[in-house]
Scaffold this motif. Structure first.
Motif, PDB file in Angstrom:
ATOM      1  N   PHE A  90      -5.294  14.122  29.371  1.00  0.00           N
ATOM      2  CA  PHE A  90      -4.818  13.368  30.444  1.00  0.00           C
ATOM      3  C   PHE A  90      -5.679  13.427  31.559  1.00  0.00           C
ATOM      4  O   PHE A  90      -5.213  12.547  32.432  1.00  0.00           O
ATOM      5  N   LEU A  91      -6.616  13.918  31.716  1.00  0.00           N
ATOM      6  CA  LEU A  91      -7.677  13.804  33.035  1.00  0.00           C
ATOM      7  C   LEU A  91      -8.609  12.763  32.734  1.00  0.00           C
ATOM      8  O   LEU A  91      -9.405  12.353  33.551  1.00  0.00           O
ATOM      9  N   ASN A  92      -8.708  12.308  31.366  1.00  0.00           N
ATOM     10  CA  ASN A  92      -9.593  11.225  30.829  1.00  0.00           C
ATOM     11  C   ASN A  92     -11.082  11.408  31.368  1.00  0.00           C
ATOM     12  O   ASN A  92     -11.694  10.421  31.852  1.00  0.00           O
ATOM     13  N   GLY A  93     -11.626  12.488  31.347  1.00  0.00           N
ATOM     14  CA  GLY A  93     -12.812  12.685  31.590  1.00  0.00           C
ATOM     15  C   GLY A  93     -14.022  12.539  30.416  1.00  0.00           C
ATOM     16  O   GLY A  93     -15.067  13.003  30.781  1.00  0.00           O
ATOM     17  N   GLY A  94     -13.602  12.225  29.445  1.00  0.00           N
ATOM     18  CA  GLY A  94     -14.611  11.785  28.251  1.00  0.00           C
ATOM     19  C   GLY A  94     -14.555  12.886  27.349  1.00  0.00           C
ATOM     20  O   GLY A  94     -14.361  14.131  27.539  1.00  0.00           O
ATOM     21  N   PRO A  95     -15.053  12.435  25.889  1.00  0.00           N
ATOM     22  CA  PRO A  95     -15.128  13.448  24.881  1.00  0.00           C
ATOM     23  C   PRO A  95     -15.931  14.616  25.296  1.00  0.00           C
ATOM     24  O   PRO A  95     -17.077  14.893  25.635  1.00  0.00           O
ATOM     25  N   GLY A  96     -15.151  15.752  25.034  1.00  0.00           N
ATOM     26  CA  GLY A  96     -15.825  17.149  25.482  1.00  0.00           C
ATOM     27  C   GLY A  96     -15.988  17.353  26.778  1.00  0.00           C
ATOM     28  O   GLY A  96     -16.841  18.122  27.251  1.00  0.00           O
ATOM     29  N   ALA A  97     -15.164  16.661  27.784  1.00  0.00           N
ATOM     30  CA  ALA A  97     -15.466  16.889  29.260  1.00  0.00           C
ATOM     31  C   ALA A  97     -15.165  18.298  29.549  1.00  0.00           C
ATOM     32  O   ALA A  97     -14.766  19.060  28.938  1.00  0.00           O
ATOM     33  N   PRO A  98     -15.932  18.890  30.602  1.00  0.00           N
ATOM     34  CA  PRO A  98     -15.771  20.198  31.006  1.00  0.00           C
ATOM     35  C   PRO A  98     -14.353  20.400  31.231  1.00  0.00           C
ATOM     36  O   PRO A  98     -13.399  19.724  31.700  1.00  0.00           O
ATOM     37  N   SER A  99     -13.966  22.166  30.873  1.00  0.00           N
ATOM     38  CA  SER A  99     -12.669  22.458  31.136  1.00  0.00           C
ATOM     39  C   SER A  99     -12.530  22.966  32.429  1.00  0.00           C
ATOM     40  O   SER A  99     -13.484  23.143  33.112  1.00  0.00           O
ATOM     41  N   PHE A 100     -11.396  23.407  32.915  1.00  0.00           N
ATOM     42  CA  PHE A 100     -11.064  23.922  34.185  1.00  0.00           C
ATOM     43  C   PHE A 100     -10.433  25.335  33.787  1.00  0.00           C
ATOM     44  O   PHE A 100      -9.666  25.347  32.631  1.00  0.00           O
ATOM     45  N   LEU A 101     -10.554  26.317  34.892  1.00  0.00           N
ATOM     46  CA  LEU A 101      -9.555  27.432  34.648  1.00  0.00           C
ATOM     47  C   LEU A 101      -9.125  27.676  36.221  1.00  0.00           C
ATOM     48  O   LEU A 101      -9.684  27.197  37.165  1.00  0.00           O
ATOM     49  N   PHE A 102      -8.142  28.374  36.199  1.00  0.00           N
ATOM     50  CA  PHE A 102      -7.312  28.832  37.349  1.00  0.00           C
ATOM     51  C   PHE A 102      -7.337  30.493  37.448  1.00  0.00           C
ATOM     52  O   PHE A 102      -6.652  31.048  36.397  1.00  0.00           O
ATOM     53  N   VAL A 103      -7.587  30.937  38.504  1.00  0.00           N
ATOM     54  CA  VAL A 103      -7.258  32.487  38.623  1.00  0.00           C
ATOM     55  C   VAL A 103      -6.631  32.569  40.062  1.00  0.00           C
ATOM     56  O   VAL A 103      -7.220  32.143  41.165  1.00  0.00           O
ATOM     57  N   ALA A 104      -5.324  32.976  40.012  1.00  0.00           N
ATOM     58  CA  ALA A 104      -4.603  33.014  41.336  1.00  0.00           C
ATOM     59  C   ALA A 104      -5.253  33.968  42.378  1.00  0.00           C
ATOM     60  O   ALA A 104      -5.808  34.971  42.085  1.00  0.00           O
TER      61      ALA A 104
END
Lengths: 420, 420
Positions: free
Chosen positions: B243-257
């Motif tokens: 749903f972020l539409n970044g392209g095939p195999g786009a980099p992922s994100f992570l969250f650390v509180a």
């Protein structure tokens, strides 16, 4: 006329131009974009742009992604060859097959994806798991590239500090091979000095002590012929964006020798390393060969750029490339000789051909400022802490006349620096 | 006139077109490339191409890489805003800052790079290390996306099988929260059924048992408002290419509180997560905040595409987007209702708004063949094993009329299938 003047006389330039006229790789320069007025001596940090890459990126974005959408993951999976597009699922394997001959590997021994750092982690984990439990030492060069050290530190912390990362000076590596060493983690060509280790010799000596070897080929792959299987190497990683010209942050590659593939384990086991990703099984069953080390969804855009960039090597004899690399670096060292007599420059790259890669480095007390002056003059090299001027030579796009121009620029920058 | 006929009458289509005429997001469709003759219901597998991406890729390749070469790593580092180019070193942070508001995070709680799989590994390692040593269970949904399970299996094997990966049916998750559980590894929206877990509720209940939570937002980020900090979430990962539409195999994100950032450790410690990468120090000192989870050299081409794609969200109110998503999926379910009476279709997505994401799925005994027929008709959804027809709705580029066309296509494909 002093030695210095003679070397810089036009006659020297003409002799170099004469060499260039007989350069069997001269036609390769036209395959790269190189900005006007720049001598780019940093292809060992980021290789120059192969001209086929922008059109490939445009095609992948607009047609494969924009036009065919998810169908591109599997469409055209029967096609092959350098013109093959789509079939993104097998793109990592197609790129691996192009890298394999450059490093003396079989295609199924190579996996492409993730960063060099992450690939180092995968191989460290696999190799430590294979080593006898009483072997607790990871032997490395104290001057190894920092990320190699950091990844080993992180893995060791994750494993509860079970291992000891032992960094020793390069000259002491051999003396430190022993029964307590699980593996060596070494970069073939030192990123600062350009000193090249004896990959085959050290591998054989390590094996003599029952030690596994992980070789970092960051400054080797694409820079000269590498023969991993000829050397009996166990594991290796390498960089896609230096001498392979795959673009900033290009995917990295790793090598796992065929004989280890049953015992080495892919601990970063992601769905794209599964034997059948779309089976969506609950348990990981590794794909055959090195493909199991492909983890997440391939970064298709970056990977396609690397794929296109590698086609530059299709008609290149790596022996010829190495001969030219040595001629360029010999010429550079020779032209720099008189400057060393006049300025506080110390050559830190070995003169011996067998002991260096495709870069030449000098120490200089004001190296950082010197490199800034050089960059201002269009001579793009690298400063490396604490005091290194690093110049990388890429036989695919450098001429001997470029070397001459670079030394002219260095001479002017040294003069501008006021003799120090 | 049967119910069926009424629903497919032109009057229904006009009512839907009337809704589209008042769609506050209608203008967003023009920001995407969508092929003619296709209803693309697979943006939850690969988001469509935002039109700004190809020109950004061309600029990054030809000017930033080809023209400025290594200078682009640091050039323009003082610039900011969506038009900022180069300064590749901080590109991961700039992208993180664009993702943060979509997931209810602060920018320094988000790191961008690597694949979702690798990011799951990082967070699993960090969270297990923080958990009390007697907690040995990793609790997960038996129907979690396979790579989430595989990464946990791989990490556990690396740690000598110290932990137990316990997959339970989604309905039993709550009953399985206990003092032996170290962490939960859950995907908020099920990739097959579209069932959405109660992220805030489960997080609170897990915390009640002293359990850490890792949320996979693959089908959440960009699909509806996510409020990680509002829910008191600990860790999360998400996908750049759905749903972020970044392209095939786009980099992922992570969250650390933020509250965990001092105690959570980045075990995949690479040079780009170091506080000062070019200091080239021998020991890893983490950068502040989530940046320490950036490992190797950023994949600038893929990351730039994601950066450009995220600008689509700059003027989007996620509450409005969610309202449209629910209207689209409600409409789809309603139009499908008569077909369920006639054909062996079973709705597996909850009707309750709170219990679903932005997709609707049906079981069908010949789901694989059905999806092939649908794709042949230009209705691009997904088949998922063993018997799921999955339809993803993207409010940024879908209209209610698209929903109508999709159901027309499904009806025709079902008829073509001979009534089964």
């Amino acid at each position: 006329m002093t030695v210095f003047d003679r070397l810089f006389a036009n006659s020297t330039l003409s002799q170099l131009q004469e060499k260039d006229a007989h350069d069997p790789l001269a036609h390769k320069r036209a395959e790269f974009k190189l900005p006007e007025g720049v001598v780019y001596l940093d292809g060992n940090s980021l290789g120059a742009l192969p001209l086929t890459v922008p059109s490939r990126l445009a095609r992948v974005a607009e047609e494969e992604w924009g036009g065919q959408l998810i169908r591109s993951w599997t469409a055209n999976s029967s096609s092959s060859g350098t013109g093959a597009a789509q079939d993104w699922m097998n793109l990592p394997d197609r790129v691996a097959a192009k890298i394999a001959p450059l490093i003396g590997a079989q295609p199924h021994e190579v996996a492409v994806g993730d960063s060099t750092s992450v690939n180092i982690f995968k191989l460290l984990a696999a190799a430590l798991h294979m080593a006898a439990p009483e072997r607790r030492v990871i032997l490395t060069d104290a001057d190894n590239f920092p990320t190699d050290l950091y990844m080993a530190q992180g893995l060791n912390a994750l494993l509860g500090g079970r291992y000891e990362l032992r960094p020793v000076p390069g000259a002491n590596l051999e003396a430190n091979l022993s029964g307590e060493v699980a593996l060596t983690l070494l970069t073939e060509v030192d990123y600062r000095t350009g000193h090249r280790l004896d990959l085959a010799g050290l591998t054989a000596k390590a094996h003599g002590h029952g030690i596994l070897t992980i070789w970092d080929l960051a400054h080797s792959a694409g820079a000269f012929p590498v023969d991993l299987n000829g050397a009996g190497a166990d594991f290796a990683v390498g960089c896609g964006y230096k001498f392979l010209n795959g673009g900033p942050g290009a995917p990295s590659f790793l090598f796992v020798a065929e004989r280890h593939q049953d015992s080495a384990q892919a601990f970063l086991s992601g769905w794209m390393g599964h034997v059948d990703p779309f089976e969506m099984a609950r348990d990981f069953t590794p794909a055959p060969g090195a493909r199991r080390y492909v983890v997440g969804t391939p970064t298709v855009l970056s990977l396609s750029a690397l794929d296109a960039a590698l086609d530059v090597f299709a008609d290149v004899d790596m022996t010829v490339l190495r001969a030219k690399s040595l001629s360029l670096t010999d010429t550079f060292m020779e032209l720099m000789e008189p400057l060393m007599a006049q300025y506080p420059l110390t050559l830190v790259t070995p003169r011996n051909h067998d002991e260096r890669g495709s870069q030449v480095s000098y120490q200089h007390p004001q190296a950082r400022e010197m490199m800034e002056r050089l960059i201002g003059r269009g001579i793009l090299g690298d400063f490396r802490t604490p005091d290194i001027l690093r110049f990388g030579f890429t036989p695919l796009y450098h001429s001997h006349a470029d070397v001459w121009r670079a030394v002219q620029g260095i001479k002017a920058a040294l003069e501008e620096g006021g003799g120090t």
